[in-house]
Scaffold this motif. Structure first.
Motif, PDB file in Angstrom:
ATOM      1  N   GLY A 111      -8.161   4.037   0.583  1.00 42.77           N
ATOM      2  CA  GLY A 111      -9.100   2.979   0.925  1.00 42.77           C
ATOM      3  C   GLY A 111     -10.154   2.647  -0.112  1.00 42.77           C
ATOM      4  N   HIS A 112      -9.772   2.528  -1.374  1.00 46.25           N
ATOM      5  CA  HIS A 112     -10.691   1.969  -2.372  1.00 46.25           C
ATOM      6  C   HIS A 112     -10.625   0.444  -2.237  1.00 46.25           C
ATOM      7  N   HIS A 113     -11.299  -0.046  -1.209  1.00 47.09           N
ATOM      8  CA  HIS A 113     -11.116  -1.427  -0.772  1.00 47.09           C
ATOM      9  C   HIS A 113     -11.638  -2.467  -1.759  1.00 47.09           C
ATOM     10  N   ARG A 114     -12.461  -2.048  -2.735  1.00 45.18           N
ATOM     11  CA  ARG A 114     -12.976  -3.035  -3.679  1.00 45.18           C
ATOM     12  C   ARG A 114     -11.868  -3.684  -4.495  1.00 45.18           C
ATOM     13  N   ARG A 115     -10.757  -3.020  -4.622  1.00 51.08           N
ATOM     14  CA  ARG A 115      -9.635  -3.603  -5.365  1.00 51.08           C
ATOM     15  C   ARG A 115      -9.112  -4.875  -4.694  1.00 51.08           C
ATOM     16  N   TYR A 116      -9.520  -5.118  -3.460  1.00 53.77           N
ATOM     17  CA  TYR A 116      -9.051  -6.305  -2.743  1.00 53.77           C
ATOM     18  C   TYR A 116     -10.021  -7.484  -2.866  1.00 53.77           C
ATOM     19  N   HIS A 117     -11.118  -7.293  -3.577  1.00 55.00           N
ATOM     20  CA  HIS A 117     -11.996  -8.425  -3.873  1.00 55.00           C
ATOM     21  C   HIS A 117     -11.279  -9.339  -4.854  1.00 55.00           C
ATOM     22  N   ARG A 118     -11.122 -10.594  -4.496  1.00 55.62           N
ATOM     23  CA  ARG A 118     -10.399 -11.515  -5.369  1.00 55.62           C
ATOM     24  C   ARG A 118     -11.140 -11.715  -6.688  1.00 55.62           C
ATOM     25  N   SER A 119     -12.473 -11.662  -6.656  1.00 59.33           N
ATOM     26  CA  SER A 119     -13.228 -11.813  -7.898  1.00 59.33           C
ATOM     27  C   SER A 119     -12.990 -10.625  -8.827  1.00 59.33           C
ATOM     28  N   LEU A 120     -12.832  -9.418  -8.262  1.00 60.12           N
ATOM     29  CA  LEU A 120     -12.564  -8.248  -9.094  1.00 60.12           C
ATOM     30  C   LEU A 120     -11.154  -8.324  -9.674  1.00 60.12           C
ATOM     31  N   THR A 278     -14.373 -19.454  -9.906  1.00 64.61           N
ATOM     32  CA  THR A 278     -14.170 -18.169  -9.240  1.00 64.61           C
ATOM     33  C   THR A 278     -13.417 -18.350  -7.931  1.00 64.61           C
ATOM     34  N   PRO A 279     -12.580 -17.386  -7.570  1.00 63.48           N
ATOM     35  CA  PRO A 279     -11.780 -17.507  -6.345  1.00 63.48           C
ATOM     36  C   PRO A 279     -12.626 -17.324  -5.094  1.00 63.48           C
ATOM     37  N   ILE A 280     -12.175 -17.901  -4.018  1.00 58.85           N
ATOM     38  CA  ILE A 280     -12.840 -17.755  -2.722  1.00 58.85           C
ATOM     39  C   ILE A 280     -12.274 -16.535  -2.003  1.00 58.85           C
ATOM     40  N   GLN A 281     -13.158 -15.697  -1.498  1.00 55.40           N
ATOM     41  CA  GLN A 281     -12.734 -14.531  -0.726  1.00 55.40           C
ATOM     42  C   GLN A 281     -12.465 -15.005   0.696  1.00 55.40           C
ATOM     43  N   ASP A 282     -11.203 -15.315   0.997  1.00 58.64           N
ATOM     44  CA  ASP A 282     -10.876 -15.934   2.276  1.00 58.64           C
ATOM     45  C   ASP A 282     -10.783 -14.948   3.435  1.00 58.64           C
ATOM     46  N   GLN A 283     -10.819 -13.656   3.144  1.00 58.17           N
ATOM     47  CA  GLN A 283     -10.873 -12.661   4.213  1.00 58.17           C
ATOM     48  C   GLN A 283     -11.556 -11.412   3.686  1.00 58.17           C
ATOM     49  N   LEU A 286     -11.454  -5.365   3.764  1.00 57.66           N
ATOM     50  CA  LEU A 286     -10.854  -4.422   4.707  1.00 57.66           C
ATOM     51  C   LEU A 286      -9.641  -5.041   5.394  1.00 57.66           C
ATOM     52  N   ALA A 287      -9.731  -6.346   5.703  1.00 56.54           N
ATOM     53  CA  ALA A 287      -8.601  -7.041   6.326  1.00 56.54           C
ATOM     54  C   ALA A 287      -7.456  -7.206   5.333  1.00 56.54           C
ATOM     55  N   ALA A 288      -7.791  -7.529   4.077  1.00 57.15           N
ATOM     56  CA  ALA A 288      -6.766  -7.658   3.041  1.00 57.15           C
ATOM     57  C   ALA A 288      -6.071  -6.317   2.809  1.00 57.15           C
ATOM     58  N   GLN A 289      -6.833  -5.239   2.905  1.00 57.25           N
ATOM     59  CA  GLN A 289      -6.267  -3.905   2.742  1.00 57.25           C
ATOM     60  C   GLN A 289      -5.280  -3.591   3.865  1.00 57.25           C
ATOM     61  N   LEU A 290      -5.605  -3.995   5.085  1.00 56.33           N
ATOM     62  CA  LEU A 290      -4.699  -3.775   6.209  1.00 56.33           C
ATOM     63  C   LEU A 290      -3.414  -4.576   6.022  1.00 56.33           C
ATOM     64  N   ASP A 291      -3.542  -5.825   5.561  1.00 58.02           N
ATOM     65  CA  ASP A 291      -2.354  -6.625   5.252  1.00 58.02           C
ATOM     66  C   ASP A 291      -1.448  -5.859   4.286  1.00 58.02           C
ATOM     67  N   HIS A 292      -2.067  -5.313   3.256  1.00 58.97           N
ATOM     68  CA  HIS A 292      -1.296  -4.610   2.231  1.00 58.97           C
ATOM     69  C   HIS A 292      -0.683  -3.324   2.784  1.00 58.97           C
ATOM     70  N   PHE A 293      -1.401  -2.631   3.663  1.00 59.35           N
ATOM     71  CA  PHE A 293      -0.857  -1.410   4.257  1.00 59.35           C
ATOM     72  C   PHE A 293       0.422  -1.713   5.033  1.00 59.35           C
ATOM     73  N   LEU A 294       0.451  -2.817   5.731  1.00 62.75           N
ATOM     74  CA  LEU A 294       1.672  -3.202   6.456  1.00 62.75           C
ATOM     75  C   LEU A 294       2.816  -3.442   5.481  1.00 62.75           C
ATOM     76  N   GLU A 295       2.496  -4.023   4.307  1.00 64.56           N
ATOM     77  CA  GLU A 295       3.516  -4.226   3.274  1.00 64.56           C
ATOM     78  C   GLU A 295       3.990  -2.889   2.708  1.00 64.56           C
ATOM     79  N   VAL A 296       3.045  -1.970   2.524  1.00 63.03           N
ATOM     80  CA  VAL A 296       3.386  -0.646   1.998  1.00 63.03           C
ATOM     81  C   VAL A 296       4.313   0.086   2.962  1.00 63.03           C
ATOM     82  N   ILE A 297       4.056  -0.040   4.254  1.00 66.67           N
ATOM     83  CA  ILE A 297       4.923   0.577   5.255  1.00 66.67           C
ATOM     84  C   ILE A 297       6.352   0.059   5.110  1.00 66.67           C
TER      85      ILE A 297
END
Length: 333
Positions: A111-120, A278-283, A286-297
């Motif tokens: 859960g290093h969730h900062r990686r899901y910031h679109r600006s980062l 700069t990109p818009i953070q549309d979610q 933490l929510a983007a991380q959950l999306d990705h976790f489902l993909e990882v599964i």
């Protein structure tokens, strides 16, 4: 529909549970936590061992020193895992956890969730494409004043170092954007709350790219500078929108989170600011991380797995141990 169990009913665990409950592609199997007073509109379990329902993935949000054991237990049951940061209480525990995951053949995400910031992610892309040339140095500042209640009558009074609680995120940001950290040096500042707890310090870093960097930190000074304040990601920390990281290269410089890009030649001519959308953070991350976790599964490559997060933990541990070896306020008179 992915069946998700949340383990640990603390602040972050409840945020994970709410995210799962509101996600259209997963269902909350329940919350595993020994505290019966936690209120949630979902099945309750005292521990993972009492869960008989089918589970696809477990989100481990228990205290850090329990991450490895709980992750291993989940892996032995064939559950893919999303483990909160830091990945484990020690590098040895992280390695033990990684071995168990490999042996069980399950996927991991940390859960290093900062990686899901679109600006980062945009910043990482700009650095990689050479927008400022070869990176020479980076300066990062994290300065917040935590309320006194944060330390009252709990483990943080003596062991609540901001290195493992807060800077572990910033260290991961630097690894994600700049490259692997190969060397550290650190100086400890004064402890102002009349305890032996680490409160402030300065860290020098060397990267495998040849770049160098610094981190200056404290949790005892109110300021507008820090990742949370700059990005507004944490509802418990006031948003200022101020930059907190500055990166220079052979052809320019860039600051974050404003993504202000400068390019130039030499000191005889002023560097010029370059327009950058700069990109818009549309979610929320933490929510983007959950999306990705489902993909990882489903077999997708994780943005940061246990092995990767263990390297972030290793650097944070080196910094923590270096600072602990110094008396509080060493160098002050």
């Amino acid at each position: 529909m992915k069946r998700i169990l949340v383990v640990g009913g603390g602040l972050i665990g409840m945020r994970h549970a709410q995210a799962v409950m509101h996600h259209p592609d997963c269902a909350l199997v329940g919350l595993a936590d020994p505290d019966p007073t936690i209120q949630i509109d979902a099945p309750r379990f005292s521990c993972m061992g009492s869960v008989e329902a089918e589970v696809d993935g477990a989100i481990i949000a228990t205290p850090t020193h329990l991450h490895a054991d709980h992750g291993i237990e989940a892996a032995q049951r064939g559950w893919h895992v999303l483990i909160e940061k830091p990945v484990a209480g020690s590098v040895g525990d992280a390695q033990r956890l990684q071995a168990a995951l490999q042996g069980a053949g399950v996927q991991s995400l940390v859960g290093h969730h900062r990686r899901y910031h679109r600006s980062l992610q945009q910043l990482r892309g700009k650095i990689a494409e050479g927008a400022i040339g070869r990176v020479i140095n980076v300066s990062l500042l994290w300065a917040m004043r935590k309320p006194d209640s944060y330390f009252q009558q709990n483990w943080r009074t003596s062991d609540g170092s901001p290195v493992m609680i807060n800077l572990v995120h910033d260290i991961d940001v630097l690894r994600f954007v700049i490259g692997e950290i190969t060397q550290i040096a650190a100086l400890r500042g004064a402890s102002l709350r009349e305890s032996e707890r680490i409160e402030s310090g300065a860290i020098a870093l060397a990267f495998d790219t040849g770049a160098t960097g610094t981190i200056s930190f404290t949790d005892a000074a109110p300021s507008p500078w820090g990742f949370e304040a700059g990005t507004g990601e944490n509802p418990n920390i006031g948003t200022t929108g101020q930059d907190m990281m500055w990166i220079t290269g052979t052809q320019g410089a860039i600051s974050y989170p404003s993504m202000t890009l400068w390019q130039g030649q030499d000191w005889g001519t002023a560097a010029t600011r370059q327009p950058l959308e700069t990109p818009i953070q549309d979610q929320p991350p933490l929510a983007a991380q959950l999306d990705h976790f489902l993909e990882v599964i489903d077999g997708a490559a994780p943005l940061i797995d246990v092995a990767d997060a263990a390297r972030t933990l290793e650097i944070a541990t080196m910094i923590e141990e270096t600072l602990r070896a110094q008396p509080a306020g060493a160098g002050y008179s």
